[in-house]
Enzyme design. Structure first.
Site, short mmCIF file in Angstrom:
data_model
loop_
_atom_site.label_atom_id
_atom_site.label_comp_id
_atom_site.label_asym_id
_atom_site.label_seq_id
_atom_site.Cartn_x
_atom_site.Cartn_y
_atom_site.Cartn_z
N LEU A 119 0.83 -1.21 0.00
CA LEU A 119 0.00 0.00 0.00
C LEU A 119 0.86 1.26 0.00
CD1 LEU A 119 -2.61 -1.29 2.57
CD2 LEU A 119 -3.10 -0.72 0.19
N ASN A 186 -13.66 4.61 2.77
CA ASN A 186 -14.80 3.80 3.23
C ASN A 186 -14.80 3.57 4.73
OD1 ASN A 186 -12.82 1.86 3.57
ND2 ASN A 186 -13.46 0.59 1.83
N HIS A 266 -13.47 -7.29 4.06
CA HIS A 266 -12.22 -6.77 3.48
C HIS A 266 -11.43 -7.86 2.77
CE1 HIS A 266 -8.19 -5.04 3.09
NE2 HIS A 266 -7.78 -6.20 3.58
N GLU A 413 13.39 9.35 0.24
CA GLU A 413 14.01 8.37 -0.66
C GLU A 413 12.99 7.41 -1.27
OE1 GLU A 413 14.90 9.06 2.46
OE2 GLU A 413 16.73 10.21 2.14
N ASP A 471 31.08 10.74 9.76
CA ASP A 471 29.63 10.76 10.01
C ASP A 471 29.21 9.64 10.97
OD1 ASP A 471 28.76 13.03 8.77
OD2 ASP A 471 28.42 12.06 6.83
N HIS A 475 25.69 6.42 9.35
CA HIS A 475 25.82 6.71 7.92
C HIS A 475 26.70 5.69 7.19
CE1 HIS A 475 23.84 10.34 8.97
NE2 HIS A 475 24.06 10.95 7.82
C1 LIG Z 1 2.57 -1.88 2.92
C2 LIG Z 1 1.43 -2.79 3.23
N1 LIG Z 1 1.14 -3.07 4.51
C3 LIG Z 1 0.15 -3.92 4.80
C4 LIG Z 1 -0.60 -4.51 3.82
C5 LIG Z 1 -1.67 -5.51 4.15
N2 LIG Z 1 -3.00 -4.92 3.91
C6 LIG Z 1 -3.64 -5.15 2.77
S1 LIG Z 1 -5.08 -4.30 2.70
C7 LIG Z 1 -4.85 -3.65 4.23
C8 LIG Z 1 -5.86 -2.72 4.83
C9 LIG Z 1 -6.31 -1.81 3.83
O1 LIG Z 1 -7.39 -1.03 4.20
P1 LIG Z 1 -7.96 -0.12 3.06
O2 LIG Z 1 -6.82 0.43 2.32
O3 LIG Z 1 -8.88 0.83 3.69
O4 LIG Z 1 -8.71 -1.11 2.11
P2 LIG Z 1 -10.22 -1.63 2.29
O5 LIG Z 1 -10.26 -2.43 3.54
O6 LIG Z 1 -11.06 -0.42 2.38
O7 LIG Z 1 -10.45 -2.46 1.09
C10 LIG Z 1 -3.67 -4.10 4.77
C11 LIG Z 1 -3.18 -3.71 6.11
C12 LIG Z 1 -0.26 -4.17 2.50
N3 LIG Z 1 -0.89 -4.71 1.47
N4 LIG Z 1 0.73 -3.29 2.24
MG LIG Z 2 -10.78 1.33 3.54
#
Ligand SMILES: Cc1ncc(C[n+]2csc(CCOP(=O)(O)OP(=O)(O)O)c2C)c(N)n1
Ligand SMILES: [Mg+2]
Length: 673
Positions: A119, A186, A266, A413, A471, A475
Site C-alpha cells: 500500500l 470507506n 475486506h 528516498e 559521520d 551513515h
Molecule cells: C505496505 C502494506 N502493509 C500492509 C498490507 C496488508 N494490507 C492489505 S489491505 C490492508 C488494509 C487496507 O485497508 P484499506 O486500504 O482501507 O482497504 P479496504 O479495507 O477499504 O479495502 C492491509 C493492512 C499491505 N498490502 N501493504
Molecule cells: Mg478502507
C-alpha cells in the site's frame, strides 16, 4: 453525458457481482473494497478514461494506477467489461498461470499500468507518471502529452502509509494538474474501522499541501461525474476526490441483513448464503454470476465507439505534430522503443585516482548532454551523491516548467524511488536517482517492486562503505551490499537476475558500470560508488572485462599461489597488499568482481579460469563477510569483512583500525600458507 444513470448503476452492480464471484470461486481474496469502489471505476472507464482499445500501449493514453492491489477483483472486473479479460479468467482468479493474479501485476496489454500490493506505492507511481507526461510535453511539444490525465486510486491504507506525505508534497510543488487521485474513503480497513487509527482531517491535510480537494459520495454517479469534470478543469495543482464509499456495497449476510461497512468483507469471500443473497440483491443470478448484463455490454460497446472516434482526432493531432516535427517524432519513437540510447562514451574523461562518485558525476555529465530523455533525481544530496554532474548541465523541474531534466525529490528516498519508477512505467524517459547507500534502506520496498516489474530505473548509491568515516555508524553502510546482492540472486519472471548490482573498483570501471547500466533495459540497476578517492587499477587493465562481472586485473601473476578477490575500493587495497606479497616471492592474482550476479552468468569455463577451484583465496569487503562468500569458499581461504556497524573517525584511521590496509592483507594472506 448521455448514459442513463440506471445503466451506470447496473454496470457498477455487475462489477460488484463479478468481483464477489471471483473471490468466492477462488475461496480467497478481497471483495468488500472492490464492491465499494465499483461506482467510481465504472464511471471513469465508461465515460472518462481515454485509451486506444486497439493499441493498449498508445503513448498518449490516460493511465490508471491502482494503489490498493488487494482491490484486484475490482480492476479485473472493470477490465473484463472493457474487453481486456474474459469471464473465464475472472473465474480463475488467483489460480496458477491465470492472468488474474492475486494482486495486479504490470501488464499494459491487459490495461494494468502497475504492479500493486504494498500500500502507498501505487499512487506515487502515478505521480511519477504525471511528471513524465509533463516532461515529454515540454521536451517534445507533442500536444498529446498535454492531454494526458493520470488517474490514481488510493484507499485508507495508502493514505496512512508515510509515502503519501512525500507524494502529496511532490505533486503539489510541481503543480501536477494532470493528476487526479480518487480516495476511496470507506472508513474500514483490514482489522478495524479507520477511526481506531486515524483522526486526521484528510481533506484539510491535502488542501494544506496545496491540492484541490473535492468531497463527494463515492457511490453516486452524478457526484462522481461532477467531481471528475471539475478536476479536469483545475490548473496548476493536483486534485484529490475524496469519495465516501460503502465497503461491501450491496452485500447481504446469510440471514439477509446488511453486510455493508463490515471489516469482515475486506479480505475473505462473502461465503455461502451471504454470497447468494448478495448476488440476488445486486440483481444477478447466483447460479450464473459470471455474466455481463446486456445493457452493460451495450454501455461498453458504445464506449469503444466513442474511444475510436476520440482516437481518430488524437491520432490526427499527433500526425500533424509529427509531420511538422519529423526529427522530434523519430526521436520520440526511439524514446518509447525501450531500446538503450546510443552514447559516445569516449566523451567521458576520467581523472586518475578519483572517487567513484566523482567518476559517476563525469558519466552523468555526459549523459545529461547525450541522452535528452534521461531524468536524474536526488533526495537532497546532489552535491554529495554527485548527481550534480547531471544537474550542472540542466535545470530542476518547477511547477509550470519542465524544460529541465533534474528532479529535486527533497528528503524522501522512498517517494523519489516510486516517482522514478512511475516515470519509467509511463515510458519515454530514462530515470535515475541518487542518495547515500545507507539510505537505500528507505527505498528497498520500492526497489523490490521495480525488480518485480522489470523496470530499468538506475539507483545511484554513493558513500558505499564505512569510509564515510566522520559521520559515524548511522551513515556507514555495512550489510546493505549483501542485501542488494540478494536481488542479484533472485530471478525475475523472465529468468534474469532481478537487479544488476555494480560496485566499480576505480574511475574507469565506473564508466564501464554506467555503460552497463544504460544498456540494461530489462531490470533495475544499482550502482554503488565510493566517497573517497581510489588509486587506479594497474596500467594496462582491460576495463571492457567489467561486462563479465568479474575478471583478472592487469599485472596479475600466472599460476598464482593465491587469488585476492574484492569489489569496489577494496580492490585497490588488495593491489597494495599484493605488492608486499610479491616482494616475498608469492605469485598473486587480483580479481575485481563488480557484479557477482553478472559473473555467474558467464560460462563455467570462464568463471573457473578467473577463480579456479583449489587455489587459495582471500576476499576483502567493507561489507559483511557474507558479501563475498559465493566467491571465496571457506575451504579455500578467508574473507576479511566488517562485522560491526562501523565507528566514527576519519576514514584513514578506520582503515587502520579495521584492518583495511596493505599490511593486513599481507598478514591475513600469509595465514593461509
Ligand atoms: C505496505 C502494506 N502493509 C500492509 C498490507 C496488508 N494490507 C492489505 S489491505 C490492508 C488494509 C487496507 O485497508 P484499506 O486500504 O482501507 O482497504 P479496504 O479495507 O477499504 O479495502 C492491509 C493492512 C499491505 N498490502 N501493504
Ligand atoms: Mg478502507
Amino acid at each position: 453525458m448521455s448514459n442513463p444513470i440506471s445503466v451506470l448503476n447496473h454496470a457498477a452492480d455487475n462489477i460488484r457481482i463479478l468481483a464477489a464471484a471471483s473471490v468466492e470461486k477462488a475461496k480467497s481474496g478481497h471483495p468488500g473494497g472492490a464492491m465499494g469502489g465499483a461506482d467510481f471505476i465504472n464511471v471513469l472507464y465508461s465515460e472518462y478514461l481515454k485509451y486506444d482499445p486497439k493499441n493498449p500501449s498508445w503513448i498518449g493514453r490516460d493511465r490508471f494506477f491502482l494503489d490498493p492491489g488487494h482491490m484486484a477483483p475490482m480492476l479485473y472486473s472493470q477490465l473484463c467489461l472493457a474487453g481486456k479479460f474474459t469471464l473465464d479468467e475472472l473465474a480463475n482468479l488467483r489460480q496458477w498461470d491465470a492472468p488474474t493474479t492475486g494482486h495486479p501485476e504490470l501488464n499494459v496489454a491487459r490495461g494494468i499500468e502497475n504492479t500493486s500490493g504494498p500500500l502507498g506505492q501505487g499512487h506515487v507511481l502515478a505521480i511519477g507518471a504525471a511528471i513524465a507526461a509533463k516532461f515529454l510535453a515540454a521536451h517534445t511539444g507533442n500536444p498529446t502529452f498535454e492531454r494526458e490525465t493520470i488517474y490514481a486510486y488510493i484507499s485508507d491504507g495508502g493514505i496512512e502509509e508515510e509515502i503519501s506525505q512525500g507524494g502529496a508534497r511532490i505533486a503539489s510543488i510541481l503543480g501536477l494538474d494532470n493528476l487526479i487521485v480518487f480516495y476511496d474513503s470507506n472508513d474500514i480497513q483490514l482489522s478495524t474501522t479507520t477511526d481506531v487509527v486515524m483522526n486526521e482531517d484528510t481533506a484539510a491535510k491535502y488542501r494544506a499541501f496545496g491540492w484541490e480537494v473535492i468531497e463527494i459520495n463515492g457511490n453516486d454517479v452524478e457526484q462522481i461525474r461532477r467531481a471528475l469534470d471539475t478536476a479536469k478543469q483545475v490548473k496548476g495543482k493536483p486534485t484529490m476526490i475524496i469519495g465516501k464509499c460503502i465497503m461491501g456495497k450491496g452485500a447481504r449476510k446469510a440471514d439477509g441483513s446488511s453486510y455493508e461497512n463490515d471489516c469482515k468483507t475486506h479480505g475473505a469471500p462473502l461465503g455461502g448464503d451471504a454470497f447468494v443473497n448478495t448476488v440476488k440483491n445486486l440483481g444477478g443470478d447466483p447460479e450464473n454470476p459470471f455474466t455481463i448484463f446486456d445493457d452493460v455490454k451495450e454501455l461498453y460497446a458504445k464506449r469503444e465507439q466513442e474511444l475510436a472516434a476520440i482516437m481518430v482526432k488524437r491520432k490526427a493531432e499527433e500526425k500533424a505534430w509529427a509531420d511538422a516535427n519529423p526529427e522530434k517524432a523519430a526521436q520520440l519513437a526511439d524514446w518509447f522503443s525501450g531500446k538503450a540510447p546510443k552514447i559516445d562514451w569516449s566523451k567521458v574523461i576520467q581523472k586518475d585516482n578519483d572517487s567513484t562518485r566523482s567518476a559517476s558525476a563525469a558519466c552523468l555529465s555526459a549523459l545529461a548532454e547525450q541522452v535528452p530523455n534521461m531524468i536524474c533525481a536526488s533526495a537532497d544530496l546532489s552535491n554529495s551523491d554527485k548527481t550534480d554532474g547531471f544537474l550542472k548541465k540542466t535545470t530542476a523541474f518547477k511547477a509550470g516548467d519542465f524544460s529541465g531534466a533534474f528532479f529535486q525529490a527533497g528528503v524522501a528516498e522512498l517517494t523519489m524511488a516510486c516517482c522514478c519508477m512511475g516515470m519509467a512505467l509511463h515510458g519515454g524517459v530514462i530515470p535515475a536517482c541518487g542518495t547515500f547507500f545507507v539510505f537505500s534502506d528507505y527505498m528497498k520496498p520500492a526497489v523490490r517492486m521495480a525488480a518485480l516489474m522489470e523496470i530499468p530505473v538506475k539507483f545511484i548509491w554513493t558513500h558505499d562503505a564505512f569510509r564515510v568515516g566522520e559521520d559515524g555508524p548511522t551513515h556507514e553502510p555495512v550489510e546493505q551490499e549483501a542485501q542488494i546482492r540478494l536481488m542479484e540472486k533472485l530471478k525475475n519472471h523472465h529468468g534474469r537476475n532481478s537487479v544488476l548490482v555494480l560496485r566499480p573498483a576505480d574511475a574507469k570501471e565506473t564508466t564501464e558500470a554506467w555503460k552497463l547500466a544504460m544498456e540494461n533495459t530489462a531490470t533495475p540497476t544499482a550502482l554503488l560508488f565510493s566517497r573517497q578517492n581510489i588509486t587506479n587499477l594497474p596500467e594496462g587493465n582491460d576495463y571492457s572485462q567489467v561486462a563479465k562481472g568479474g575478471y583478472i586485473v592487469a599485472g596479475s601473476d600466472e599460476n598464482p599461489d593465491v587469488i585476492l578477490v574484492a569489489s569496489g575500493s577494496e580492490v585497490s587495497t588488495l593491489e597494495a597488499g599484493a605488492k608486499l606479497l610479491r616482494a616475498d616471492g608469492k605469485k598473486v592474482r587480483v580479481v575485481s568482481v563488480p557484479s557477482e550476479g553478472l559473473f555467474r552468468q558467464q560460462s563455467k569455463e570462464y568463471q573457473q579460469s578467473v577463480l579456479p577451484a583449489g587455489v587459495k583465496k582471500f576476499g576483502m569487503t567493507a561489507g559483511l563477510p557474507v558479501t563475498l562468500q559465493g566467491l571465496v569458499p571457506e575451504s579455500e581461504g578467508t574473507i576479511w569483512g566488517l562485522e560491526s556497524f562501523g565507528f566514527s573517525a576519519p576514514y584513514k584511521v578506520l582503515d587502520q583500525k579495521l584492518g583495511y590496509t596493505a599490511e593486513n592483507v599481507y598478514e591475513q594472506v600469509n595465514k593461509l600458507f
